[in-house]
Write a protein that holds these residues in place. Structure first.
Motif, PDB file in Angstrom:
ATOM      1  N   ASN A 104       1.765   1.492  -4.154  1.00 28.94           N
ATOM      2  CA  ASN A 104       1.503   1.225  -3.383  1.00 28.94           C
ATOM      3  C   ASN A 104       1.097   2.390  -2.856  1.00 28.94           C
ATOM      4  O   ASN A 104       1.547   3.112  -1.252  1.00 28.94           O
ATOM      5  CB  ASN A 104       2.025  -0.228  -1.855  1.00 28.94           C
ATOM      6  CG  ASN A 104       1.313  -0.478  -0.689  1.00 28.94           C
ATOM      7  OD1 ASN A 104       0.150   0.167  -0.866  1.00 28.94           O
ATOM      8  ND2 ASN A 104       1.788  -1.129   0.042  1.00 28.94           N
ATOM      9  N   PRO A 105      -0.454   2.606  -2.593  1.00 30.65           N
ATOM     10  CA  PRO A 105      -0.655   3.735  -1.759  1.00 30.65           C
ATOM     11  C   PRO A 105      -0.738   3.805  -0.534  1.00 30.65           C
ATOM     12  O   PRO A 105      -0.479   5.461   0.184  1.00 30.65           O
ATOM     13  CB  PRO A 105      -2.626   3.857  -2.118  1.00 30.65           C
ATOM     14  CG  PRO A 105      -2.870   3.052  -2.437  1.00 30.65           C
ATOM     15  CD  PRO A 105      -1.604   1.826  -3.307  1.00 30.65           C
ATOM     16  N   LYS A 106      -0.407   3.072   0.240  1.00 34.49           N
ATOM     17  CA  LYS A 106      -0.607   3.128   2.013  1.00 34.49           C
ATOM     18  C   LYS A 106       0.393   4.089   1.797  1.00 34.49           C
ATOM     19  O   LYS A 106       1.065   4.208   3.402  1.00 34.49           O
ATOM     20  CB  LYS A 106      -0.694   1.881   2.285  1.00 34.49           C
ATOM     21  CG  LYS A 106      -1.922   1.257   2.715  1.00 34.49           C
ATOM     22  CD  LYS A 106      -2.436   0.040   3.441  1.00 34.49           C
ATOM     23  CE  LYS A 106      -1.452  -0.851   2.170  1.00 34.49           C
ATOM     24  NZ  LYS A 106      -1.468  -2.356   3.059  1.00 34.49           N
ATOM     25  N   LEU A 131      -9.681  -0.888  -4.662  1.00 37.25           N
ATOM     26  CA  LEU A 131      -8.810  -0.871  -3.947  1.00 37.25           C
ATOM     27  C   LEU A 131      -8.971  -1.832  -3.114  1.00 37.25           C
ATOM     28  O   LEU A 131     -10.166  -1.164  -1.837  1.00 37.25           O
ATOM     29  CB  LEU A 131      -8.615   1.025  -3.878  1.00 37.25           C
ATOM     30  CG  LEU A 131      -7.108   0.754  -3.148  1.00 37.25           C
ATOM     31  CD1 LEU A 131      -5.721  -0.054  -3.998  1.00 37.25           C
ATOM     32  CD2 LEU A 131      -6.682   2.302  -3.181  1.00 37.25           C
ATOM     33  N   THR A 132      -8.643  -3.139  -2.904  1.00 43.30           N
ATOM     34  CA  THR A 132      -8.277  -3.761  -1.449  1.00 43.30           C
ATOM     35  C   THR A 132      -6.966  -3.324  -1.296  1.00 43.30           C
ATOM     36  O   THR A 132      -6.072  -2.963  -2.000  1.00 43.30           O
ATOM     37  CB  THR A 132      -9.286  -4.748  -1.768  1.00 43.30           C
ATOM     38  OG1 THR A 132      -7.831  -5.768  -2.932  1.00 43.30           O
ATOM     39  CG2 THR A 132     -10.210  -4.832  -2.192  1.00 43.30           C
ATOM     40  N   SER A 133      -7.096  -4.227  -0.108  1.00 47.89           N
ATOM     41  CA  SER A 133      -5.358  -4.143   0.405  1.00 47.89           C
ATOM     42  C   SER A 133      -4.398  -5.254  -0.558  1.00 47.89           C
ATOM     43  O   SER A 133      -2.836  -4.889   0.072  1.00 47.89           O
ATOM     44  CB  SER A 133      -5.164  -4.227   2.258  1.00 47.89           C
ATOM     45  OG  SER A 133      -5.735  -5.947   2.361  1.00 47.89           O
ATOM     46  N   LYS A 134      -4.487  -5.543  -0.966  1.00 43.11           N
ATOM     47  CA  LYS A 134      -4.176  -6.899  -2.057  1.00 43.11           C
ATOM     48  C   LYS A 134      -4.050  -6.157  -3.294  1.00 43.11           C
ATOM     49  O   LYS A 134      -2.985  -7.138  -3.644  1.00 43.11           O
ATOM     50  CB  LYS A 134      -4.705  -8.702  -2.003  1.00 43.11           C
ATOM     51  CG  LYS A 134      -4.729  -9.031  -0.463  1.00 43.11           C
ATOM     52  CD  LYS A 134      -5.756 -10.116  -0.279  1.00 43.11           C
ATOM     53  CE  LYS A 134      -5.573 -11.087   0.376  1.00 43.11           C
ATOM     54  NZ  LYS A 134      -6.189 -12.525   0.662  1.00 43.11           N
ATOM     55  N   LEU A 135      -3.874  -5.280  -3.603  1.00 47.21           N
ATOM     56  CA  LEU A 135      -3.930  -4.032  -4.927  1.00 47.21           C
ATOM     57  C   LEU A 135      -2.547  -3.476  -4.535  1.00 47.21           C
ATOM     58  O   LEU A 135      -2.415  -2.532  -3.496  1.00 47.21           O
ATOM     59  CB  LEU A 135      -5.489  -4.492  -5.422  1.00 47.21           C
ATOM     60  CG  LEU A 135      -6.461  -5.381  -6.080  1.00 47.21           C
ATOM     61  CD1 LEU A 135      -7.634  -4.653  -6.125  1.00 47.21           C
ATOM     62  CD2 LEU A 135      -5.576  -5.809  -6.650  1.00 47.21           C
ATOM     63  N   VAL A 176      -3.794  -3.881  -9.909  1.00 45.32           N
ATOM     64  CA  VAL A 176      -2.860  -4.437 -10.515  1.00 45.32           C
ATOM     65  C   VAL A 176      -2.290  -5.054  -9.200  1.00 45.32           C
ATOM     66  O   VAL A 176      -2.403  -4.985  -7.457  1.00 45.32           O
ATOM     67  CB  VAL A 176      -1.588  -4.080 -10.723  1.00 45.32           C
ATOM     68  CG1 VAL A 176      -1.850  -3.912 -12.371  1.00 45.32           C
ATOM     69  CG2 VAL A 176      -0.931  -3.220 -10.046  1.00 45.32           C
ATOM     70  N   PRO A 177      -2.372  -6.961  -8.765  1.00 51.90           N
ATOM     71  CA  PRO A 177      -1.921  -7.282  -7.538  1.00 51.90           C
ATOM     72  C   PRO A 177      -0.122  -7.122  -6.957  1.00 51.90           C
ATOM     73  O   PRO A 177       0.616  -6.394  -8.078  1.00 51.90           O
ATOM     74  CB  PRO A 177      -1.373  -8.573  -8.031  1.00 51.90           C
ATOM     75  CG  PRO A 177      -2.467  -8.942  -9.712  1.00 51.90           C
ATOM     76  CD  PRO A 177      -2.257  -7.462  -9.752  1.00 51.90           C
ATOM     77  N   MET A 178      -0.564  -6.782  -5.394  1.00 49.57           N
ATOM     78  CA  MET A 178       0.638  -6.570  -5.251  1.00 49.57           C
ATOM     79  C   MET A 178       1.681  -7.692  -5.377  1.00 49.57           C
ATOM     80  O   MET A 178       1.091  -9.255  -5.335  1.00 49.57           O
ATOM     81  CB  MET A 178       0.365  -6.957  -3.927  1.00 49.57           C
ATOM     82  CG  MET A 178      -0.614  -4.667  -2.707  1.00 49.57           C
ATOM     83  SD  MET A 178       0.364  -4.476  -2.526  1.00 49.57           S
ATOM     84  CE  MET A 178      -0.530  -3.385  -1.818  1.00 49.57           C
ATOM     85  N   THR A 179       3.047  -6.848  -5.928  1.00 51.14           N
ATOM     86  CA  THR A 179       4.522  -8.368  -6.006  1.00 51.14           C
ATOM     87  C   THR A 179       5.464  -7.112  -4.868  1.00 51.14           C
ATOM     88  O   THR A 179       5.562  -6.462  -4.284  1.00 51.14           O
ATOM     89  CB  THR A 179       4.574  -7.605  -7.154  1.00 51.14           C
ATOM     90  OG1 THR A 179       5.505  -6.858  -7.762  1.00 51.14           O
ATOM     91  CG2 THR A 179       3.151  -7.933  -8.435  1.00 51.14           C
ATOM     92  N   GLU A 180       6.881  -8.072  -5.524  1.00 52.54           N
ATOM     93  CA  GLU A 180       7.919  -7.717  -4.655  1.00 52.54           C
ATOM     94  C   GLU A 180       8.021  -6.315  -4.741  1.00 52.54           C
ATOM     95  O   GLU A 180       8.989  -5.698  -3.881  1.00 52.54           O
ATOM     96  CB  GLU A 180       8.820  -8.714  -4.382  1.00 52.54           C
ATOM     97  CG  GLU A 180       8.477  -9.866  -3.678  1.00 52.54           C
ATOM     98  CD  GLU A 180       9.419 -11.452  -4.224  1.00 52.54           C
ATOM     99  OE1 GLU A 180      11.132 -10.850  -4.695  1.00 52.54           O
ATOM    100  OE2 GLU A 180       9.270 -11.428  -3.064  1.00 52.54           O
ATOM    101  N   LYS A 181       7.904  -6.267  -6.123  1.00 55.95           N
ATOM    102  CA  LYS A 181       8.685  -4.783  -6.724  1.00 55.95           C
ATOM    103  C   LYS A 181       7.642  -3.471  -6.560  1.00 55.95           C
ATOM    104  O   LYS A 181       7.562  -2.579  -6.637  1.00 55.95           O
ATOM    105  CB  LYS A 181       8.522  -4.553  -8.543  1.00 55.95           C
ATOM    106  CG  LYS A 181       9.274  -6.023  -8.605  1.00 55.95           C
ATOM    107  CD  LYS A 181       9.942  -5.597 -10.077  1.00 55.95           C
ATOM    108  CE  LYS A 181      10.755  -7.238 -10.772  1.00 55.95           C
ATOM    109  NZ  LYS A 181      11.188  -7.210 -12.363  1.00 55.95           N
ATOM    110  N   THR A 182       6.305  -4.298  -5.760  1.00 55.88           N
ATOM    111  CA  THR A 182       5.009  -2.866  -6.010  1.00 55.88           C
ATOM    112  C   THR A 182       6.426  -2.220  -4.138  1.00 55.88           C
ATOM    113  O   THR A 182       7.148  -1.634  -3.174  1.00 55.88           O
ATOM    114  CB  THR A 182       3.977  -3.341  -4.950  1.00 55.88           C
ATOM    115  OG1 THR A 182       3.733  -4.907  -5.489  1.00 55.88           O
ATOM    116  CG2 THR A 182       3.308  -1.841  -4.094  1.00 55.88           C
TER     117      THR A 182
END
Length: 492
Positions: free
Chosen positions: A349-351, A368-372, A334-340
């Motif tokens: 956020n796996p990072k 899996l990319t940096s924005k997901l 899913v896209p990154m959001t403020e709730k991530t």
């Protein structure tokens, strides 16, 4: 928000210093507290001046932390009391807290006429006794060790048993001055067997274990159904949708159960009396508060302490890996959001974890990319909680598994120092990731002192030392966030 966070951090740090080192150093608590809080005050000052949008330079975080930890250690050592002073202070505190002044002193564990027998148990070529101290519930024998610790313990233990039978437990411990000493304490188990020879303490209660297991299965299934997106209002009309909570429930209970079985079976191997694993049901949050076993007899040596302690995290981690990998493979991006965040299974956020990021990239590949972020499958949620449970248990503090491990590796005295440093590092890490503040507060209330093994002096072999260090590496790769350089290399 920053003010309340700093206030809470300050109170937690002050309580930690007061509870852990105030009794063994003359250095004022407020001075030690001020040194520990200096990095947080510097970062707060930077935020006040430049705002949260401009992050502080790494040197402003690293160097104050290193210098303050070193200064804290020097101040602690400068005011450190001798073992005799510390013991006298603790004894006085215990006496005033637990016994009214008018009560007579307790009877000594041995009679004066038995002292010659006791001294004869310590051969000059094995352990030269210089001083015998009588405590209310112990006899402390201090002197010079003249042979290998394991040989000395076995010989003196055999001598004590030949003279006094099973009347005492013999503890071989390292003092604050680095010199090992022996302690004889009354064997309460032998007293119970004499007073109630026809009764035998029931350690294993299968009925209770099964009842708690069933209750925990129900509570975790309810929570799992919620994680799977089941609407609570549909349960009344269609109870079968509750089965959607089983993947999470069975996954989490498998990890916790195997973790505790690792402890239980290893304890049985060393003939340590222990209870069955008991689950703790909880009708909200995760559906359970974990599982536990209780040791009902002393641990014989540091080797047994290490093996029993590390068996649980290793077994739990081995069970966690396939569940987490399978769950990640069936999760959605899913896209990154403020709730991530770290604690949001719908957009994780796996990072935030080195190991989680590596496993996610291995499983999901180029998708899996940096924005997901990852919307975790219920089984992946159970596997991720398995990682958290493993990391929390491996924290090298007090009576946690990690505390037992470093105790077995380095001895009780060094383990207390490692535990204190670990608390401080986690508090500093909570400045970067707010989610760790809860962990830091939990560690604050865990005592640093771990109960010694009977032979607490004989060191481990090299193989166990290496395995213990690998366990600490596992803790680090679970807890620390993925460095940006590696994230760029993996393209996540």
């Amino acid at each position: 928000m920053a003010f309340w966070f700093l206030l809470l951090l300050g109170l937690a740090t002050y309580l930690m210093v007061q509870r852990s080192v105030a009794s063994i150093t003359r250095t004022p608590v407020w001075l030690l507290w001020l040194v520990l809080m200096t990095p947080a005050l510097i970062l707060s000052g930077w935020t006040l001046m430049y705002g949260v949008k401009q992050p502080p330079p790494p040197t402003l975080i690293i160097w104050p932390s290193v210098i303050c930890l070193l200064l804290y250690w020097l101040l602690f050592q400068w005011g450190r009391q001798t073992p005799t002073q510390t013991e006298a202070r603790l004894q006085a505190k215990e006496s005033s807290a637990t016994r009214p002044p008018a009560e007579p002193a307790p009877v000594r564990p041995i009679e004066p006429a038995e002292e010659t027998q006791l001294r004869n148990c310590f051969p000059w070529a094995t352990y030269y006794v210089q001083n015998i101290e009588y405590r209310p519930q112990a006899v402390v024998c201090r002197g010079q060790l003249r042979t290998a610790p394991s040989q000395a313990y076995q010989q003196i233990k055999a001598n004590i048993e030949s003279q006094f039978g099973d009347r005492f437990l013999l503890i071989f411990q390292e003092g604050f001055n680095g010199k090992p000493f022996f302690v004889l304490v009354p064997n309460s188990q032998a007293v119970k067997e004499v007073n109630t020879p026809h009764k035998q303490e029931k350690l294993t209660r299968p009925g209770l274990a099964i009842l708690l297991l069933a209750a925990t299965l129900v509570t975790t299934t309810l929570v799992g159904a919620k994680i799977a997106g089941v609407n609570p209002t549909t349960l009344e009309s269609n109870p079968s949708v509750l089965l959607k909570g089983l993947p999470y429930a069975l996954g989490l209970m498998t990890i916790l159960g195997i973790h505790e079985l690792g402890h239980y079976l290893t304890a049985r191997f060393y003939k340590i009396r222990s209870t069955l694993p008991y689950f703790i049901p909880m009708p909200f949050f995760l559906g359970t508060f974990g599982a536990f076993i209780q040791m009902r007899s002393p641990i014989p040596n540091r080797k047994a302490l290490f093996d029993v302690s590390i068996a649980g995290p290793i077994a739990g981690f081995v069970a966690t890996l396939p569940l987490l990998i399978w769950g990640l493979a069936h999760s959605e991006l899913v896209p990154m959001t403020e709730k991530t965040g770290l604690l949001n299974p719908d957009a994780l956020n796996p990072k935030y974890s080195i190991l989680l990021a590596l496993l996610a990239k291995l499983t999901l590949g180029s998708e899996l990319t940096s924005k997901l972020a990852i919307d975790l499958h219920p089984v992946a949620v159970a596997g991720f909680l398995g990682l958290i449970v493993t990391a929390l248990n491996l924290m090298p503090v007090g009576q946690l598994d990690g505390g037992h491990i470093v105790h077995a590796m380095f001895g009780q005295r060094v383990a207390m120092t490692i535990g204190q440093i670990s608390r401080l590092l986690l508090l500093l890490l909570s400045l970067i990731q707010d989610e760790f503040l809860f962990w830091a507060i939990i560690l604050l209330f865990i005592p640093l002192i771990d109960e010694p093994a009977l032979n607490d002096v004989t060191e481990l072999d090299n193989g166990r030392d290496i395995l213990g260090l690998l366990a600490m590496v596992l803790l680090i790769v679970i807890v620390l966030p993925l460095p940006q350089a590696i994230a760029n290399l993996l393209q996540i």
